[in-house]
Scaffold this motif. Structure first.
Motif, PDB file in Angstrom:
ATOM      1  N   LYS A  49       0.864  -1.193   0.000  1.00 58.86           N
ATOM      2  CA  LYS A  49       0.000   0.000   0.000  1.00 58.86           C
ATOM      3  C   LYS A  49       0.893   1.233   0.000  1.00 58.86           C
ATOM      4  CE  LYS A  49      -2.609  -2.757  -0.343  1.00 58.86           C
ATOM      5  NZ  LYS A  49      -3.790  -3.452  -0.817  1.00 58.86           N
ATOM      6  N   THR A  50       0.994   1.859  -1.172  1.00 58.91           N
ATOM      7  CA  THR A  50       1.918   2.986  -1.335  1.00 58.91           C
ATOM      8  C   THR A  50       1.163   4.290  -1.626  1.00 58.91           C
ATOM      9  OG1 THR A  50       2.201   2.732  -3.735  1.00 58.91           O
ATOM     10  CG2 THR A  50       3.622   1.376  -2.301  1.00 58.91           C
ATOM     11  N   SER A 101      -6.099  -4.362   4.076  1.00 62.00           N
ATOM     12  CA  SER A 101      -4.702  -4.723   4.345  1.00 62.00           C
ATOM     13  C   SER A 101      -4.380  -4.619   5.833  1.00 62.00           C
ATOM     14  CB  SER A 101      -3.753  -3.821   3.546  1.00 62.00           C
ATOM     15  OG  SER A 101      -3.850  -4.136   2.181  1.00 62.00           O
ATOM     16  N   ARG A 105      -2.875  -7.791   7.853  1.00 64.24           N
ATOM     17  CA  ARG A 105      -1.638  -7.772   8.656  1.00 64.24           C
ATOM     18  C   ARG A 105      -1.922  -8.212  10.096  1.00 64.24           C
ATOM     19  NH1 ARG A 105      -0.603  -6.297   3.949  1.00 64.24           N
ATOM     20  NH2 ARG A 105      -1.146  -8.478   3.805  1.00 64.24           N
TER      21      ARG A 105
HETATM   22  N1  CTP Z   1      -0.645  -0.926  -4.708  1.00 61.09           N
HETATM   23  C1  CTP Z   1      -0.034   0.258  -4.298  1.00 61.09           C
HETATM   24  N2  CTP Z   1      -0.696   1.117  -3.480  1.00 61.09           N
HETATM   25  C2  CTP Z   1      -1.961   0.850  -3.069  1.00 61.09           C
HETATM   26  C3  CTP Z   1      -2.598  -0.339  -3.467  1.00 61.09           C
HETATM   27  C4  CTP Z   1      -1.902  -1.216  -4.288  1.00 61.09           C
HETATM   28  O1  CTP Z   1       1.098   0.526  -4.677  1.00 61.09           O
HETATM   29  N3  CTP Z   1      -2.590   1.751  -2.270  1.00 61.09           N
HETATM   30  C5  CTP Z   1       0.108  -1.810  -5.630  1.00 61.09           C
HETATM   31  C6  CTP Z   1       1.160  -2.638  -4.904  1.00 61.09           C
HETATM   32  O2  CTP Z   1       2.248  -2.830  -5.760  1.00 61.09           O
HETATM   33  C7  CTP Z   1       0.413  -3.942  -4.663  1.00 61.09           C
HETATM   34  C8  CTP Z   1      -0.390  -4.075  -5.940  1.00 61.09           C
HETATM   35  O3  CTP Z   1      -0.775  -2.732  -6.257  1.00 61.09           O
HETATM   36  O4  CTP Z   1       1.289  -5.027  -4.469  1.00 61.09           O
HETATM   37  C9  CTP Z   1      -1.607  -4.974  -5.829  1.00 61.09           C
HETATM   38  O5  CTP Z   1      -2.529  -4.466  -4.870  1.00 61.09           O
HETATM   39  P1  CTP Z   1      -3.161  -5.393  -3.758  1.00 61.09           P
HETATM   40  O6  CTP Z   1      -3.464  -6.743  -4.308  1.00 61.09           O
HETATM   41  O7  CTP Z   1      -4.247  -4.611  -3.121  1.00 61.09           O
HETATM   42  O8  CTP Z   1      -1.955  -5.478  -2.694  1.00 61.09           O
HETATM   43  P2  CTP Z   1      -1.160  -6.740  -2.123  1.00 61.09           P
HETATM   44  O9  CTP Z   1       0.246  -6.677  -2.657  1.00 61.09           O
HETATM   45  O10 CTP Z   1      -1.935  -7.994  -2.319  1.00 61.09           O
HETATM   46  O11 CTP Z   1      -1.055  -6.418  -0.564  1.00 61.09           O
HETATM   47  P3  CTP Z   1      -2.058  -6.818   0.628  1.00 61.09           P
HETATM   48  O12 CTP Z   1      -1.657  -8.181   1.088  1.00 61.09           O
HETATM   49  O13 CTP Z   1      -1.823  -5.761   1.645  1.00 61.09           O
HETATM   50  O14 CTP Z   1      -3.464  -6.770   0.071  1.00 61.09           O
END
Ligand code: CTP
Ligand code: MG
Ligand code: K
Length: 170
Positions: A49-50, A101, A105
């Motif tokens: 989450k960036t 997310s 976590r």
């Molecule tokens: N992403 C991002 N910023 C966000 C949401 C998503 O940069 N606010 C990018 C990240 O590279 C992420 C990808 O989009 O890995 C896929 O999103 P998602 O599936 O929501 O994240 P996950 O990597 O699966 O992480 P989590 O386990 O927290 O859902």
């Protein structure tokens, strides 16, 4: 329910879909939690989450609303409503994703681990809730979106995986 009311439901939610999908391409860099951890010692949201993903996703989703207004102004009434709706749907989608997310976590799931239900519907419910004051759907249309969105989500993620944009097909 008529076919056209289902298509309008799809049209209505499109900014949320775009906002949710675009961070795969535009995200990266500094995580929103800046590396901070919760009291359980695990990351607040994690590296997935960036800020770029959040700001990029909200921008792209809002732009989708601008295009939608050009195509179907009558559906929105006026330009400001269309843009505000698209912004709330987009921000709502990414807020829901962020909250998802946070709970992943807390459940000790690593970044990228699937959480069935949460991953496919969290963003949608949050988007619908934030957009509710501006423009609403019928309960039938909302049920339709709850049913089809997981398939749209899986399809979009599989496509992104096949394109080499992400490392897992969910
Ligand atoms: N992403 C991002 N910023 C966000 C949401 C998503 O940069 N606010 C990018 C990240 O590279 C992420 C990808 O989009 O890995 C896929 O999103 P998602 O599936 O929501 O994240 P996950 O990597 O699966 O992480 P989590 O386990 O927290 O859902
Ligand atoms: Mg994921
Ligand atoms: K997610």
């Amino acid at each position: 329910m008529s076919l056209s009311s289902l298509l309008w439901a799809f049209w209505y939610i499109l900014p949320a879909y775009f906002a949710n999908a675009s961070p795969v391409l535009v995200g990266g860099g500094r995580p929103i939690d800046c590396g901070r951890t919760w009291r359980d010692g695990r990351r607040l949201f994690g590296d997935g989450k960036t800020w770029r993903g959040l700001i990029g996703g909200v921008s792209i989703g809002t732009l989708v609303g601008v295009v939608q207004y050009r195509l179907t102004p009558g559906f929105y009434g006026d330009f400001r409503t269309a843009v505000l709706l698209a912004f709330l749907l987009s921000f709502g989608a990414l807020l829901g994703d962020l909250i998802g997310s946070f709970f992943k976590r807390r459940a000790n799931l690593p970044r990228g681990a699937p959480a069935i239900g949460l991953d496919q519907l969290g963003f949608l419910i949050s988007a619908l809730a934030l957009a509710y004051p501006v423009k609403t759907l019928s309960s039938g249309q909302i049920i339709f979106l709850l049913v089809v969105s997981p398939f749209v989500h899986w399809g979009a993620n599989y496509f992104a995986y096949k394109m080499g944009w992400k490392s897992v097909p969910w």
